[in-house]
Design a protein around this motif. Structure first.
Motif, PDB file in Angstrom:
ATOM      1  N   LEU A 287       0.836  -1.206   0.000  1.00 31.30           N
ATOM      2  CA  LEU A 287       0.000   0.000   0.000  1.00 31.30           C
ATOM      3  C   LEU A 287       0.869   1.253   0.000  1.00 31.30           C
ATOM      4  CD1 LEU A 287      -2.880  -0.791   2.540  1.00 31.30           C
ATOM      5  CD2 LEU A 287      -2.983  -0.806   0.039  1.00 31.30           C
TER       6      LEU A 287
ATOM      7  N   LEU B 206      -8.880  -2.516  -0.930  1.00 32.77           N
ATOM      8  CA  LEU B 206      -7.828  -1.509  -0.840  1.00 32.77           C
ATOM      9  C   LEU B 206      -7.090  -1.282  -2.162  1.00 32.77           C
ATOM     10  CD1 LEU B 206      -6.447  -2.537   2.670  1.00 32.77           C
ATOM     11  CD2 LEU B 206      -8.017  -0.661   2.117  1.00 32.77           C
TER      12      LEU B 206
ATOM     13  N   LEU C  59      -5.372  -7.803  -0.604  1.00 33.59           N
ATOM     14  CA  LEU C  59      -5.674  -6.371  -0.585  1.00 33.59           C
ATOM     15  C   LEU C  59      -6.910  -6.055  -1.434  1.00 33.59           C
ATOM     16  CD1 LEU C  59      -2.055  -4.931  -0.844  1.00 33.59           C
ATOM     17  CD2 LEU C  59      -3.595  -4.795   1.144  1.00 33.59           C
TER      18      LEU C  59
ATOM     19  N   LEU D 255      -4.417   1.800  -6.130  1.00 37.31           N
ATOM     20  CA  LEU D 255      -5.113   1.959  -4.858  1.00 37.31           C
ATOM     21  C   LEU D 255      -6.549   2.398  -5.104  1.00 37.31           C
ATOM     22  CD1 LEU D 255      -2.475   3.921  -2.742  1.00 37.31           C
ATOM     23  CD2 LEU D 255      -3.141   1.538  -2.466  1.00 37.31           C
ATOM     24  N   THR D 256      -7.449   1.883  -4.308  1.00 36.76           N
ATOM     25  CA  THR D 256      -8.820   2.413  -4.297  1.00 36.76           C
ATOM     26  C   THR D 256      -8.791   3.651  -3.399  1.00 36.76           C
ATOM     27  OG1 THR D 256      -9.405   1.113  -2.357  1.00 36.76           O
ATOM     28  CG2 THR D 256      -9.821   0.098  -4.523  1.00 36.76           C
TER      29      THR D 256
ATOM     30  N   ARG E  80      -6.084   4.647   3.669  1.00 36.93           N
ATOM     31  CA  ARG E  80      -5.376   3.770   4.608  1.00 36.93           C
ATOM     32  C   ARG E  80      -3.874   4.028   4.562  1.00 36.93           C
ATOM     33  NH1 ARG E  80      -6.066  -1.184   7.432  1.00 36.93           N
ATOM     34  NH2 ARG E  80      -4.060  -1.488   8.430  1.00 36.93           N
TER      35      ARG E  80
ATOM     36  N   SER F  49       1.089   4.033  -2.937  1.00 36.45           N
ATOM     37  CA  SER F  49       0.772   5.405  -2.588  1.00 36.45           C
ATOM     38  C   SER F  49       1.887   6.347  -3.020  1.00 36.45           C
ATOM     39  CB  SER F  49       0.551   5.525  -1.076  1.00 36.45           C
ATOM     40  OG  SER F  49       0.312   6.853  -0.705  1.00 36.45           O
TER      41      SER F  49
ATOM     42  N   SER G  64     -10.273   3.888  -0.599  1.00 37.28           N
ATOM     43  CA  SER G  64     -10.046   3.344   0.745  1.00 37.28           C
ATOM     44  C   SER G  64      -8.578   2.987   0.958  1.00 37.28           C
ATOM     45  CB  SER G  64     -10.892   2.088   0.975  1.00 37.28           C
ATOM     46  OG  SER G  64     -12.246   2.407   0.953  1.00 37.28           O
ATOM     47  N   GLY G  65      -7.960   2.422  -0.058  1.00 39.25           N
ATOM     48  CA  GLY G  65      -6.544   2.071   0.034  1.00 39.25           C
ATOM     49  C   GLY G  65      -5.668   3.300   0.185  1.00 39.25           C
ATOM     50  N   ARG G  66      -5.995   4.355  -0.549  1.00 37.24           N
ATOM     51  CA  ARG G  66      -5.241   5.613  -0.466  1.00 37.24           C
ATOM     52  C   ARG G  66      -5.381   6.211   0.931  1.00 37.24           C
ATOM     53  NH1 ARG G  66      -7.002   7.186  -4.582  1.00 37.24           N
ATOM     54  NH2 ARG G  66      -5.313   6.637  -5.958  1.00 37.24           N
TER      55      ARG G  66
END
Length: 163
Positions: A61, A98, A93, A115-116, A122, A65, A118-120
């Motif tokens: 992640l 995510l 993931l 990244l979704t 997080r 990012s 939500s993943g971003r």
């Protein structure tokens, strides 16, 4: 005793070959630095670590990012793991919502991992927590003099990595 100090300081600035003798204090210092830096790195990575993702997943992640979309094979190479392990990490993931996989616009046979939202969120939250932890820990556990010693020690370590 003065002679030992002279030779120690002379050898500190001279390049050391693999076969040249190294002082016991240099060996002890190197061991202490390696162990401590490794432990500090693991501790920082574990900050804000919750049971829902592993350190490997958190690392992916963070990499996405920072660097943006990547292929699974590219991520595997960067993370130093086998492609099969990375596929498992990405699958986990993805199930957590995510990351997403999309066809690579340049090569439809490959998939790009992104990244979704939500993943971003997080990844950014984890990064903020890690960046906040060390100053807070230094404030809570060290005196001003000790913090200055840390600054000086880091300057010494920086000299080691400069060409």
């Amino acid at each position: 005793m003065a002679k030992k100090t002279e030779s120690a300081s002379a050898s500190a600035s001279a390049p050391v070959s693999a076969s040249a003798p190294v002082s016991a204090s240099a060996v002890r210092a190197a061991g202490a630095v390696l162990v401590t830096v490794g432990r500090l790195r693991r501790r920082i990575r574990s900050v804000n670590d919750t049971a829902d993702i592993t350190l490997s997943q958190a690392s992916v992640l963070a990499r996405l990012s920072k660097s943006g979309p990547a292929t699974a094979s590219g991520l595997a190479a960067l993370e130093g793991v086998r492609p099969q392990s990375m596929a498992t990490t990405i699958g986990s993931l993805s199930r957590l919502g995510l990351v997403e996989r999309h066809a690579d616009p340049e090569d439809g046979r490959k998939q790009r991992v992104t990244l979704t939202d939500s993943g971003r969120e997080r990844a950014e939250g984890d990064q903020e927590a890690r960046h906040a932890w060390l100053p807070r820990a230094l404030e809570e556990h060290c005196t001003e003099s000790e913090r200055q010693t840390v600054v000086q020690a880091v300057a010494v370590l920086e000299r080691l990595i400069e060409p």
